[in-house]
Design a protein around this motif. Structure first.
Motif, PDB file in Angstrom:
ATOM      1  N   ALA A  81       0.775  -1.156  -0.046  1.00 39.08           N
ATOM      2  CA  ALA A  81       0.031   0.064   0.058  1.00 39.08           C
ATOM      3  C   ALA A  81       0.903   1.370  -0.012  1.00 39.08           C
ATOM      4  N   ASP A  82       2.081   1.287  -0.217  1.00 39.95           N
ATOM      5  CA  ASP A  82       2.932   2.129  -0.257  1.00 39.95           C
ATOM      6  C   ASP A  82       2.799   3.199  -1.347  1.00 39.95           C
ATOM      7  N   ASN A  83       2.403   4.389  -1.096  1.00 41.21           N
ATOM      8  CA  ASN A  83       2.161   5.341  -2.302  1.00 41.21           C
ATOM      9  C   ASN A  83       3.177   6.483  -2.084  1.00 41.21           C
ATOM     10  N   TRP A  84       4.266   6.338  -1.691  1.00 37.58           N
ATOM     11  CA  TRP A  84       5.238   7.040  -1.614  1.00 37.58           C
ATOM     12  C   TRP A  84       6.436   6.732  -2.762  1.00 37.58           C
ATOM     13  N   THR A  85       6.731   5.602  -2.573  1.00 37.07           N
ATOM     14  CA  THR A  85       7.532   4.830  -3.534  1.00 37.07           C
ATOM     15  C   THR A  85       6.819   3.547  -4.179  1.00 37.07           C
ATOM     16  N   ASP A  86       7.201   3.196  -5.213  1.00 32.49           N
ATOM     17  CA  ASP A  86       6.525   2.320  -6.039  1.00 32.49           C
ATOM     18  C   ASP A  86       6.815   0.781  -5.938  1.00 32.49           C
ATOM     19  N   PRO A  87       5.900   0.004  -5.100  1.00 31.95           N
ATOM     20  CA  PRO A  87       6.195  -1.213  -4.828  1.00 31.95           C
ATOM     21  C   PRO A  87       6.335  -2.311  -6.249  1.00 31.95           C
TER      22      PRO A  87
END
Length: 140
Positions: A81-87
């Motif tokens: 659910a990371d919306n800062w860096t792209d999983p």
């Protein structure tokens, strides 16, 4: 910040690594970096003899994982659910590193975001186990 072309974070980390290598009695180093720290770690591994990297929610906007040498193991942990860096980017880059011959593994932590706060025990346990495994490999 990354501040190309000066790359102060990378230069600072390189200086700290050189001092550490001078002061400790070990031939194995494992780098752990979060976000931009994971970017610094892979760039540092390209320049130094590093046994392993733990990339926590890495900020790899380009093809940064392509820099990981095949002699270096890579564990990438990324919250889904990371919306800062792209999983998705870190998963793809880890996959490509593996295809080049790097012992690389990507693990997604369901519903976790960028700041490693959800399921902190899992982040810590996986990191500590990987580091311990890399350091134990030097004594056997």
């Amino acid at each position: 910040g990354w501040n190309s072309p000066d790359l102060d974070a990378l230069r600072d980390a390189e200086s700290a690594l050189q001092m550490m290598l001078r002061d400790i009695d070990s031939d194995r180093v494992v780098l752990v970096g979060h976000s931009m720290g994971a970017r610094v770690a892979v760039h540092l591994a390209e320049r130094s003899d590093v046994a392993g990297i733990v990339a926590l929610a890495p900020w790899w906007p380009d093809n940064d994982a392509d820099l990981v040498p095949t002699s270096c193991r890579l564990l990438t942990l990324h919250g889904t659910a990371d919306n800062w860096t792209d999983p998705r980017s870190s998963r793809e880059q880890t996959r490509r590193a593996s295809q080049r011959g790097v012992d690389a593994r990507w693990l997604g932590l369901p519903s976790a975001g960028h700041y490693l706060l959800r399921d902190v025990d899992t982040w810590h346990r996986l990191t500590a186990e990987f580091v311990a495994e890399q350091l134990d490999a030097s004594c056997c």
